[in-house]
Motif scaffolding. Structure first.
Motif, PDB file in Angstrom:
ATOM      1  N   UNK A 401       8.768  11.101 -51.402  1.00  0.00           N
ATOM      2  CA  UNK A 401       8.177  10.038 -50.581  1.00  0.00           C
ATOM      3  C   UNK A 401       9.263   9.230 -49.885  1.00  0.00           C
ATOM      4  N   UNK A 402      10.257   8.781 -50.658  1.00  0.00           N
ATOM      5  CA  UNK A 402      11.325   7.958 -50.083  1.00  0.00           C
ATOM      6  C   UNK A 402      12.179   8.756 -49.112  1.00  0.00           C
ATOM      7  N   UNK A 403      12.445  10.034 -49.420  1.00  0.00           N
ATOM      8  CA  UNK A 403      13.272  10.858 -48.539  1.00  0.00           C
ATOM      9  C   UNK A 403      12.646  11.086 -47.183  1.00  0.00           C
ATOM     10  N   UNK A 404      11.333  11.368 -47.163  1.00  0.00           N
ATOM     11  CA  UNK A 404      10.654  11.563 -45.884  1.00  0.00           C
ATOM     12  C   UNK A 404      10.650  10.269 -45.083  1.00  0.00           C
ATOM     13  N   UNK A 405      10.366   9.140 -45.740  1.00  0.00           N
ATOM     14  CA  UNK A 405      10.352   7.858 -45.028  1.00  0.00           C
ATOM     15  C   UNK A 405      11.730   7.526 -44.466  1.00  0.00           C
ATOM     16  N   UNK A 406      12.775   7.782 -45.247  1.00  0.00           N
ATOM     17  CA  UNK A 406      14.136   7.484 -44.782  1.00  0.00           C
ATOM     18  C   UNK A 406      14.502   8.349 -43.584  1.00  0.00           C
ATOM     19  N   UNK A 454       9.623   0.614 -54.827  1.00  0.00           N
ATOM     20  CA  UNK A 454      10.096  -0.456 -53.950  1.00  0.00           C
ATOM     21  C   UNK A 454      11.044   0.089 -52.879  1.00  0.00           C
ATOM     22  N   UNK A 455      11.895   1.013 -53.282  1.00  0.00           N
ATOM     23  CA  UNK A 455      12.803   1.627 -52.302  1.00  0.00           C
ATOM     24  C   UNK A 455      12.008   2.407 -51.264  1.00  0.00           C
ATOM     25  N   UNK A 456      10.988   3.166 -51.720  1.00  0.00           N
ATOM     26  CA  UNK A 456      10.128   3.889 -50.781  1.00  0.00           C
ATOM     27  C   UNK A 456       9.421   2.948 -49.825  1.00  0.00           C
ATOM     28  N   UNK A 457       8.969   1.799 -50.340  1.00  0.00           N
ATOM     29  CA  UNK A 457       8.330   0.804 -49.474  1.00  0.00           C
ATOM     30  C   UNK A 457       9.316   0.284 -48.435  1.00  0.00           C
ATOM     31  N   UNK A 458      10.577   0.055 -48.858  1.00  0.00           N
ATOM     32  CA  UNK A 458      11.586  -0.449 -47.920  1.00  0.00           C
ATOM     33  C   UNK A 458      11.875   0.570 -46.822  1.00  0.00           C
ATOM     34  N   UNK A 485       0.368   4.209 -33.422  1.00  0.00           N
ATOM     35  CA  UNK A 485      -0.340   4.700 -34.616  1.00  0.00           C
ATOM     36  C   UNK A 485       0.594   5.076 -35.759  1.00  0.00           C
ATOM     37  N   UNK A 486       1.757   5.661 -35.444  1.00  0.00           N
ATOM     38  CA  UNK A 486       2.715   6.002 -36.498  1.00  0.00           C
ATOM     39  C   UNK A 486       3.223   4.734 -37.165  1.00  0.00           C
ATOM     40  N   UNK A 487       3.573   3.738 -36.360  1.00  0.00           N
ATOM     41  CA  UNK A 487       4.057   2.479 -36.916  1.00  0.00           C
ATOM     42  C   UNK A 487       2.977   1.799 -37.754  1.00  0.00           C
ATOM     43  N   UNK A 488       1.748   1.801 -37.275  1.00  0.00           N
ATOM     44  CA  UNK A 488       0.661   1.152 -38.000  1.00  0.00           C
ATOM     45  C   UNK A 488       0.388   1.841 -39.336  1.00  0.00           C
ATOM     46  N   UNK A 489       0.432   3.183 -39.336  1.00  0.00           N
ATOM     47  CA  UNK A 489       0.207   3.922 -40.581  1.00  0.00           C
ATOM     48  C   UNK A 489       1.306   3.627 -41.596  1.00  0.00           C
ATOM     49  N   UNK A 490       2.559   3.619 -41.129  1.00  0.00           N
ATOM     50  CA  UNK A 490       3.667   3.303 -42.030  1.00  0.00           C
ATOM     51  C   UNK A 490       3.544   1.890 -42.566  1.00  0.00           C
ATOM     52  N   UNK A 491       3.174   0.953 -41.697  1.00  0.00           N
ATOM     53  CA  UNK A 491       3.037  -0.439 -42.127  1.00  0.00           C
ATOM     54  C   UNK A 491       1.920  -0.579 -43.164  1.00  0.00           C
ATOM     55  N   UNK A 492       0.851   0.177 -43.005  1.00  0.00           N
ATOM     56  CA  UNK A 492      -0.254   0.121 -43.972  1.00  0.00           C
ATOM     57  C   UNK A 492       0.151   0.715 -45.320  1.00  0.00           C
ATOM     58  N   UNK A 493       1.100   1.664 -45.319  1.00  0.00           N
ATOM     59  CA  UNK A 493       1.520   2.288 -46.575  1.00  0.00           C
ATOM     60  C   UNK A 493       2.412   1.370 -47.411  1.00  0.00           C
ATOM     61  N   UNK A 494       3.089   0.423 -46.768  1.00  0.00           N
ATOM     62  CA  UNK A 494       4.041  -0.436 -47.491  1.00  0.00           C
ATOM     63  C   UNK A 494       3.368  -1.221 -48.609  1.00  0.00           C
ATOM     64  N   UNK A 495       2.291  -1.975 -48.362  1.00  0.00           N
ATOM     65  CA  UNK A 495       1.657  -2.705 -49.467  1.00  0.00           C
ATOM     66  C   UNK A 495       1.100  -1.793 -50.554  1.00  0.00           C
ATOM     67  N   UNK A 496       0.728  -0.556 -50.202  1.00  0.00           N
ATOM     68  CA  UNK A 496       0.252   0.388 -51.215  1.00  0.00           C
ATOM     69  C   UNK A 496       1.375   0.703 -52.197  1.00  0.00           C
ATOM     70  N   UNK A 497       2.569   0.995 -51.673  1.00  0.00           N
ATOM     71  CA  UNK A 497       3.714   1.274 -52.547  1.00  0.00           C
ATOM     72  C   UNK A 497       4.066   0.056 -53.394  1.00  0.00           C
TER      73      UNK A 497
END
Length: 525
Positions: A401-406, A454-458, A485-497
């Motif tokens: 999860x963190x690797x793909x986000x990074x 937390x790192x994945x959220x960051x 849409x990509x930015x919005x999806x990523x932003x929505x995932x942050x509070x989930x993590x």
């Protein structure tokens, strides 16, 4: 349904050990596969802006092709005309030239400058979406395709066996447990209820994915066996009819080709045309999408077109195929979710994430089932095998999860800083992945999970922040207006993590202190 307990035990053991062996690779495949459902929007978001002038009108595409063929002889082998240029493919005319490797190609695009001269530049299509797709196809293994794909096929076969064995294990209590979700202090029971519900209600989806994955992994072997058994003397195609080009004939203008295709294929949205020379004749294909039919590729279908008459040969298009070809097309369509438009893509994304949760919860169940429980005042030391699998589950899953986000977050910065963004994307992913696995073993499963979430959220938060930086032109970053849409999806995932990290921290502090998830869990030496 009554099944003998010894039979259930055998299938339970099969289900458990197959899950242990293949579950983590399947987590990577499903998490990355869920993201690939929106591969095109991710490509558009991640592709740097082009330095080419705006594409000329379609009516001038033929003049642009003539200019390209006159100045770029290598383009004469095969070139393409885009009907609707996009952010990830901004040129009206583009072509490919072979690179150093057998499968390496360099792609170029062309346009007219303001003074009418020809502009040419290498296309800058982002490679991060390709990286995510490769992780999905090769279950995250950093090996060449020839090595990783058979392993993926073996994992898919094992996955199919695990589905059948898991269903047999669940059958005796299915009426009682299928809708149960027992929330309380018995964490193992809760995880088991979640695992069973995810597995049972998504079973048809998982069967489709397992079977189609096996076909994709071993399709060469299937074709070889078919040739040996069904067609030992080779396939007899019969006499092929070759169209004869009248002397002096020239292909129709692209705008006229588009008009004739739209008349023949109502509902088929044309994306572009491909051309190549075959002796003294030019062959052509038309590429597009008809949302009424599923496609073999994720986002397009293509078929042959006579460039001299505009006549379409539709036999390669869904809805026009022979029954056998439709059956083969269905394998691809069901695996890729390339039917039904965005509603099906969102459904497949959610099913992919649920599949990743299924494999994650399966490993947690194994760990909890081997917990040595407190029998007195002394806290027992847990088995090293349970501790190691817990750490490995946390490291591999959250490292993916963190690797793909990074890697995605780095997309907006790499083109201005490095010469080979593709290698850097791969390096960033595996560096973060390996560091996460090591971190989980150093910190333990509970602390490691909390910190890696937390790192994945960051890292995920950096995705929209990089677009924000691009909006102001900071550090060579950029931003496309249609990439929200990509930015919005990523932003929505942050509070989930962050919410998952909070629950992990709470369990670490207030859960069973005789568990590997306790703050002071230490493995047996």
């Amino acid at each position: 349904m009554n099944i003998r307990s010894d039979i259930v035990k055998v299938y339970k053991d099969v289900h458990i050990w197959i899950g242990i062996v293949s579950g983590l690779m399947l987590f990577v495949a499903f998490y990355a596969g869920a993201i690939t459902m929106f591969e095109k929007p991710l490509e558009r978001w991640a592709t740097p802006p082009s330095a080419l002038s705006a594409p000329p009108p379609l009516q001038r595409a033929d003049a642009l092709v003539d200019a390209v063929l006159a100045q770029q002889p290598k383009a004469a082998a095969r070139w393409f005309v885009s009907v609707r240029p996009t952010a990830d493919q901004p040129a009206r005319v583009y072509w490919q030239e072979r690179g150093k490797g057998r499968r390496e190609f360099k792609e170029y695009g062309a346009s007219f400058a303001a003074d009418g001269s020809l502009q040419v530049e290498p296309t800058r299509k982002a490679t991060v979406a390709q990286l995510v797709d490769t992780l999905h196809q090769l279950v995250g293994l950093p090996f060449p395709d020839a090595v990783a794909r058979p392993i993926m096929g073996a994992v898919a076969l094992a996955y199919a066996v695990a589905l059948v064995s898991g269903l047999i294990v669940l059958l005796p209590t299915i009426a009682k447990d299928v809708f149960a979700l027992r929330i309380g202090r018995n964490i193992k029971r809760l995880w088991l209820d979640v695992h069973n519900a995810l597995g049972l209600f998504s079973l048809p989806f998982h069967i489709v994915i397992a079977l189609t994955s096996v076909v994709f992994a071993f399709h060469d072997q299937f074709y070889d066996a078919q040739d040996a058994v069904v067609y030992p003397n080779g396939i007899q195609w019969g006499e092929e009819e070759h169209a004869v080009t009248p002397p002096g004939a020239v292909p129709l203008p692209v705008a006229e080709l588009l008009r004739r295709v739209e008349v023949q294929l109502p509902g088929f949205e044309v994306q572009g045309f491909g051309f190549q020379r075959e002796g003294d004749r030019i062959e052509a294909t038309v590429t597009g999408l008809d949302l009424r039919h599923g496609t073999r590729a994720r986002t397009y279908a293509s078929t042959h077109l006579d460039p001299y008459t505009g006549q379409v040969d539709p036999h390669d298009l869904p809805g026009h195929m022979e029954p056998w070809d439709e059956a083969v097309n269905a394998f691809f369509m069901l695996h890729f979710g390339s039917f039904g438009g965005n509603p099906v893509r969102w459904l497949y994304l959610l099913m992919g994430l649920a599949g990743a949760a299924l494999f994650y919860s399966g490993n947690l169940l194994w760990v909890e089932s081997r917990r040595r429980k407190r029998r007195g005042a002394e806290t027992p030391v847990q088995k090293r095998s349970a501790w190691a699998l817990a750490c490995l589950t946390v490291g591999v899953s959250l490292g993916c999860v963190a690797g793909i986000s990074a890697s995605v977050a780095a997309t907006k910065w790499l083109p201005a800083l490095v010469g080979d963004p593709k290698a850097w994307h791969t390096g960033i992913y595996y560096a973060v992945f390996a560091a996460a696995v090591g971190w989980a073993f150093v910190r333990g499963a509970s602390r490691g999970a909390m910190e890696l979430l937390r790192i994945g959220a960051a890292f995920t938060l950096l995705i929209p922040l990089s677009s924000l930086a691009g909006a102001y032109g900071l550090g060579g970053a950029w931003n496309h207006t249609g990439g929200w849409p990509v930015d919005a999806t990523a932003l929505a995932a942050v509070p989930v993590f962050l919410l998952l990290a909070r629950h992990t921290r709470r369990r670490m502090r207030h859960g069973h202190d005789d568990s590997v998830w306790a703050a002071k869990a230490i493995p047996a030496s």
